[in-house]
Design a protein around this motif. Structure first.
Motif, PDB file in Angstrom:
ATOM      1  N   LYS A 110       8.216  -3.865 -10.410  1.00 43.38           N
ATOM      2  CA  LYS A 110       7.748  -5.396 -10.039  1.00 43.38           C
ATOM      3  C   LYS A 110       7.161  -5.400  -8.876  1.00 43.38           C
ATOM      4  O   LYS A 110       6.294  -6.380  -8.198  1.00 43.38           O
ATOM      5  N   ASP A 111       7.581  -4.749  -7.782  1.00 49.02           N
ATOM      6  CA  ASP A 111       7.132  -4.986  -6.434  1.00 49.02           C
ATOM      7  C   ASP A 111       5.968  -3.795  -5.893  1.00 49.02           C
ATOM      8  O   ASP A 111       6.106  -3.556  -4.821  1.00 49.02           O
ATOM      9  N   LYS A 112       5.632  -3.162  -6.906  1.00 46.78           N
ATOM     10  CA  LYS A 112       4.248  -2.188  -6.702  1.00 46.78           C
ATOM     11  C   LYS A 112       3.274  -2.600  -5.913  1.00 46.78           C
ATOM     12  O   LYS A 112       2.760  -2.061  -5.019  1.00 46.78           O
ATOM     13  N   VAL A 113       2.827  -4.048  -6.101  1.00 48.53           N
ATOM     14  CA  VAL A 113       1.810  -4.706  -5.110  1.00 48.53           C
ATOM     15  C   VAL A 113       2.117  -4.434  -3.698  1.00 48.53           C
ATOM     16  O   VAL A 113       1.452  -4.364  -2.901  1.00 48.53           O
ATOM     17  N   TYR A 114       3.433  -4.768  -3.520  1.00 42.68           N
ATOM     18  CA  TYR A 114       3.968  -4.875  -2.056  1.00 42.68           C
ATOM     19  C   TYR A 114       3.811  -3.430  -1.590  1.00 42.68           C
ATOM     20  O   TYR A 114       3.443  -3.306  -0.368  1.00 42.68           O
ATOM     21  N   ALA A 115       4.188  -2.405  -2.519  1.00 43.17           N
ATOM     22  CA  ALA A 115       3.926  -0.944  -1.697  1.00 43.17           C
ATOM     23  C   ALA A 115       2.595  -0.591  -1.657  1.00 43.17           C
ATOM     24  O   ALA A 115       2.437   0.113  -0.533  1.00 43.17           O
TER      25      ALA A 115
END
Length: 226
Positions: A110-115
């Motif tokens: 779910k935090d791929k956007v932040y990566a």
């Protein structure tokens, strides 16, 4: 004889069920133990980073937390924290490595956007002299575009759009720098192509007015009509 055979079969079934029950309990205990160890490592890393700013130690502990129980929901979070602590202290090559690994290992997290956003920032903050090296600019722009295309309604996308405008200004500045160089050395066609590129691909940048002026100037010098 039949009674003995049935009793033997029943005995084997009971033994099998007891064995499975024990194995299941052991598995659950092992899983709980691994998770508790992982959480302890994560908390140690977090506290060390927050209180003492020991980046390398914190990154090592976050990495250990991920590796000790890679199936846990904490694992991708620990991987991302490893990258973040490296980024926060300007260890950009390490942060880039960890972010690329995170994206590859946890493609649906779910935090791929932040990566992707953090990866773009690693490249963006490595822009030293675009006149000599365009690679950080282009890599940064690529990652920001991934954020905008795949997560358009997020705050990350809003910031990414702003950063791309700044990147385009720098890319246009690079084109103008080369165009002026060609103009100075009387390489008219090469200069014209650079100025046209600014008008066609960087039309919202601060260099548009100068590019148009230089284009008219160059055409006038060589006797061509626009």
């Amino acid at each position: 004889m039949k009674y003995i055979k049935n009793f033997f079969v029943l005995f084997l079934i009971i033994i099998f069920l007891i064995s499975c029950s024990k194995k299941e309990k052991i598995t659950i205990l092992q899983k709980d133990d691994l998770e508790s160890q992982m959480i302890a490592l994560y908390q140690e890393a977090y506290n060390e980073f927050l209180n003492n700013r020991d980046t390398l130690y914190a990154a090592k502990k976050f990495n250990e937390a991920e590796l000790i129980f890679p199936q846990s929901e904490w694992a991708p979070v620990a991987a991302l924290m490893t990258a973040y602590v490296y980024y926060s202290d300007d260890y950009y090559p390490d942060a880039i490595y960890e972010l690329e690994r995170y994206i590859k290992v946890y493609p649906k997290h779910k935090d791929k956007v932040y990566a992707h956003f953090l990866l773009a920032m690693c490249y963006y903050e490595n822009i030293i002299d675009e006149k000599r090296d365009l690679a950080p600019l282009l890599k940064s722009k690529k990652e920001f575009e991934i954020v905008i295309d795949n997560y358009p309604l997020t705050d990350f996308a809003t910031d990414a759009r702003f950063k791309i405008e700044l990147i385009n200004d720098r890319l246009a500045g690079k084109e103008m720098y080369i165009g002026r160089h060609y103009l100075k050395n009387k390489k008219w066609i090469a200069a014209i192509n650079r100025f046209k590129n600014v008008l066609e691909n960087y039309g919202t940048t601060v260099y548009v007015e100068e590019a148009l002026h230089r284009l008219v100037e160059t055409h006038y010098i060589i006797g061509l009509e626009i």
